[in-house]
Design a protein around this motif. Sequence first.
Motif, mmCIF file in Angstrom:
data_model
loop_
_atom_site.group_PDB
_atom_site.id
_atom_site.type_symbol
_atom_site.label_atom_id
_atom_site.label_comp_id
_atom_site.label_asym_id
_atom_site.label_seq_id
_atom_site.Cartn_x
_atom_site.Cartn_y
_atom_site.Cartn_z
ATOM 1 N N VAL A 202 60.204 29.627 53.048
ATOM 2 C CA VAL A 202 59.285 29.338 51.999
ATOM 3 C C VAL A 202 59.065 30.726 51.442
ATOM 4 C CG1 VAL A 202 57.938 27.397 52.626
ATOM 5 C CG2 VAL A 202 57.160 29.699 53.246
ATOM 6 N N LEU A 203 58.732 31.069 50.006
ATOM 7 C CA LEU A 203 58.215 32.207 49.383
ATOM 8 C C LEU A 203 56.891 32.147 49.255
ATOM 9 C CD1 LEU A 203 59.259 34.982 48.229
ATOM 10 C CD2 LEU A 203 59.508 33.701 46.087
ATOM 11 N N VAL A 204 56.092 32.934 49.649
ATOM 12 C CA VAL A 204 54.806 33.067 49.422
ATOM 13 C C VAL A 204 54.389 34.313 48.703
ATOM 14 C CG1 VAL A 204 52.349 33.398 50.697
ATOM 15 C CG2 VAL A 204 54.480 31.982 52.046
ATOM 16 N N THR A 205 53.395 33.713 47.639
ATOM 17 C CA THR A 205 52.970 34.745 46.729
ATOM 18 C C THR A 205 51.409 34.717 46.404
ATOM 19 O OG1 THR A 205 54.965 34.712 45.384
ATOM 20 C CG2 THR A 205 53.042 35.756 44.382
ATOM 21 N N VAL A 206 50.846 35.942 46.779
ATOM 22 C CA VAL A 206 49.402 35.869 46.444
ATOM 23 C C VAL A 206 49.055 36.761 45.102
ATOM 24 C CG1 VAL A 206 47.026 36.633 47.382
ATOM 25 C CG2 VAL A 206 49.001 35.754 48.967
ATOM 26 N N LEU A 207 48.260 36.258 44.111
ATOM 27 C CA LEU A 207 48.000 36.918 43.112
ATOM 28 C C LEU A 207 46.791 36.688 42.658
ATOM 29 C CD1 LEU A 207 49.327 38.100 40.122
ATOM 30 C CD2 LEU A 207 49.295 35.560 39.431
ATOM 31 N N GLY A 208 46.041 38.049 42.285
ATOM 32 C CA GLY A 208 44.764 38.146 41.937
ATOM 33 C C GLY A 208 43.977 39.701 42.010
ATOM 34 N N GLU A 209 42.665 39.515 41.772
ATOM 35 C CA GLU A 209 41.890 40.754 41.852
ATOM 36 C C GLU A 209 41.742 41.001 43.354
ATOM 37 O OE1 GLU A 209 40.216 38.249 39.851
ATOM 38 O OE2 GLU A 209 41.731 38.230 38.064
ATOM 39 N N ILE A 210 42.347 41.538 44.102
ATOM 40 C CA ILE A 210 41.971 41.895 45.532
ATOM 41 C C ILE A 210 43.025 43.111 45.817
ATOM 42 C CG2 ILE A 210 41.001 39.747 46.095
ATOM 43 C CD1 ILE A 210 43.823 38.971 47.022
ATOM 44 N N PRO A 211 42.589 43.777 46.862
ATOM 45 C CA PRO A 211 43.491 44.953 47.296
ATOM 46 C C PRO A 211 44.697 44.499 48.010
ATOM 47 C CG PRO A 211 41.112 45.098 48.036
ATOM 48 C CD PRO A 211 41.277 43.938 47.292
ATOM 49 N N LEU B 42 28.655 44.161 28.160
ATOM 50 C CA LEU B 42 28.833 45.030 27.273
ATOM 51 C C LEU B 42 30.247 45.919 27.684
ATOM 52 C CD1 LEU B 42 25.544 46.303 25.590
ATOM 53 C CD2 LEU B 42 26.930 44.385 24.889
ATOM 54 N N LYS B 43 30.251 46.015 28.967
ATOM 55 C CA LYS B 43 31.313 47.068 29.526
ATOM 56 C C LYS B 43 31.298 46.542 31.078
ATOM 57 C CE LYS B 43 32.363 51.841 30.559
ATOM 58 N NZ LYS B 43 31.607 53.310 30.210
ATOM 59 N N GLY B 44 32.576 46.547 31.407
ATOM 60 C CA GLY B 44 32.646 46.348 32.966
ATOM 61 C C GLY B 44 33.784 47.063 33.555
ATOM 62 N N THR B 45 33.662 47.596 34.614
ATOM 63 C CA THR B 45 34.529 48.546 35.267
ATOM 64 C C THR B 45 34.866 48.048 36.859
ATOM 65 O OG1 THR B 45 33.876 50.408 34.276
ATOM 66 C CG2 THR B 45 35.110 50.818 36.108
ATOM 67 N N ILE B 46 36.217 47.709 37.336
ATOM 68 C CA ILE B 46 36.498 47.513 38.650
ATOM 69 C C ILE B 46 36.735 48.566 39.225
ATOM 70 C CG2 ILE B 46 37.766 45.797 40.037
ATOM 71 C CD1 ILE B 46 38.171 43.951 37.379
ATOM 72 N N LEU B 47 36.277 48.737 40.475
ATOM 73 C CA LEU B 47 36.397 50.002 41.134
ATOM 74 C C LEU B 47 37.167 49.792 42.457
ATOM 75 C CD1 LEU B 47 32.928 51.490 41.150
ATOM 76 C CD2 LEU B 47 34.853 52.088 39.548
ATOM 77 N N GLY B 48 38.206 50.538 42.822
ATOM 78 C CA GLY B 48 38.974 50.518 44.115
ATOM 79 C C GLY B 48 38.459 51.530 45.192
ATOM 80 N N ALA B 49 39.374 51.626 46.138
ATOM 81 C CA ALA B 49 38.934 52.524 47.426
ATOM 82 C C ALA B 49 38.286 53.863 46.598
ATOM 83 C CB ALA B 49 39.949 52.624 48.246
ATOM 84 N N GLY B 50 37.361 54.464 47.283
ATOM 85 C CA GLY B 50 36.847 55.922 46.879
ATOM 86 C C GLY B 50 36.111 55.814 45.659
ATOM 87 N N GLY C 241 32.800 34.262 43.859
ATOM 88 C CA GLY C 241 32.109 34.303 42.812
ATOM 89 C C GLY C 241 32.106 35.617 42.051
ATOM 90 N N MET C 242 32.880 36.624 42.101
ATOM 91 C CA MET C 242 33.082 37.732 41.646
ATOM 92 C C MET C 242 34.814 37.858 41.247
ATOM 93 S SD MET C 242 30.459 39.094 40.528
ATOM 94 C CE MET C 242 31.384 40.712 39.978
ATOM 95 N N ALA C 243 35.718 38.010 42.382
ATOM 96 C CA ALA C 243 36.885 38.102 42.288
ATOM 97 C C ALA C 243 37.551 36.494 42.749
ATOM 98 C CB ALA C 243 37.524 38.978 43.588
ATOM 99 N N THR C 244 38.903 36.585 42.249
ATOM 100 C CA THR C 244 39.604 35.254 42.137
ATOM 101 C C THR C 244 41.019 35.575 42.606
ATOM 102 O OG1 THR C 244 38.301 34.293 40.411
ATOM 103 C CG2 THR C 244 40.320 33.224 41.132
ATOM 104 N N GLU D 125 48.970 46.051 38.652
ATOM 105 C CA GLU D 125 48.546 46.284 37.246
ATOM 106 C C GLU D 125 46.829 46.454 37.177
ATOM 107 O OE1 GLU D 125 49.183 45.171 32.624
ATOM 108 O OE2 GLU D 125 49.978 44.110 34.207
ATOM 109 N N GLY D 126 46.242 47.327 37.149
ATOM 110 C CA GLY D 126 45.066 47.538 37.086
ATOM 111 C C GLY D 126 44.566 47.012 38.479
ATOM 112 N N SER D 127 43.727 46.172 38.307
ATOM 113 C CA SER D 127 42.910 45.535 39.489
ATOM 114 C C SER D 127 43.778 44.069 40.100
ATOM 115 C CB SER D 127 41.489 45.074 39.329
ATOM 116 O OG SER D 127 41.632 43.847 38.419
ATOM 117 N N THR D 128 44.963 44.042 39.353
ATOM 118 C CA THR D 128 45.595 42.690 39.747
ATOM 119 C C THR D 128 46.789 43.098 40.678
ATOM 120 O OG1 THR D 128 44.937 41.617 37.569
ATOM 121 C CG2 THR D 128 46.819 40.575 38.748
ATOM 122 N N VAL D 129 46.819 42.305 41.505
ATOM 123 C CA VAL D 129 48.006 42.627 42.458
ATOM 124 C C VAL D 129 48.943 41.132 42.658
ATOM 125 C CG1 VAL D 129 46.886 42.093 44.428
ATOM 126 C CG2 VAL D 129 48.756 43.459 44.769
#
Length: 318
Positions: free
Chosen positions: A294-303, A167-175, A253-256, A277-281
Amino acid sequence: MRGGVAVLRWLLALSLTATGSAALAQACPATNPEAIALLEAFARRAEAVSYEGVLTLQRGNSLRMMSLRHGVADARVSEDLTLLSGQEARIVRGEHPLDCEHPGHRLLRLAVAPEQGACGLAGHYRISTAPGERVAGRHAVRLLLQPRDLYRYGYVFELDRESAVLLKGTILGAGGRPLEQFQFASVSVGADADADAERPPAAVIHQAAHPHPALPREDGDSGLRWAPGWLPAGFVATDAAGVHSVHRSYTDGMATFSVFVESLGEALRPGEGVVREGSTVSYTRGLTLGTAPVLVTVLGEIPVNTARMVADAVRQVR
């Protein structure tokens, strides 16, 4: 749980997961068996329930309103997500087999997560429960996942007490700082959901693809044989990417997150680019693999520091 029906359903969920939870508790003394059982119930039951409603998504200063329909019929799942504010857009996912299991599903179901070792997801998150809120008029139970390292975010879920629907989900960063949050403003679950309701028209409609996780993707050729030399503990590949694939995806299993490698005609000047943007970097930097720029890009819900470490560790392989 409130009400006899809810108690019976909760006991049924516990009985279905008791063996896996007990074994996990013995292997990982710091785990909470009640929380593990709730997480397994969420993983096993929520996908099989039809629901629809209106929800809000908060990412930083951006607030969007959407309608979501999740329908289950004839052992197949279909989803329809429509933006109700801002640009007219719609995402449709249809005819997804209910028994189709991806790596993320396997990791979430802790009793069958050999890729992560004896503790499964609990080896990387402290999992606990707490009294929940009342969300969209429904009573919830709270499930908390606190990261055991600095390489991933924390999560707070409010699960419907009767159906285990999120019903509701929150992603939390540092602190414990909220980075992103969604919640239903109104929702109908089970028999109350109208699977045949008319969807509003949209200027942009995206049909979500459903590639088989065991088959290599045909998403372009980087011209290089490459692999990440380091991944945070617990992350595994989501599919069978080819050896020259432009991108590869990973989940715990949680983050991708995904890693993209693009060949360049000439080397870039030293530097890096970061967009959040939000939890996405999205983290980008230039590297040289062998003699190839090469150009390397990492995209996802990680710090961002995790994304930087993954990008820096990309290596050419033979």
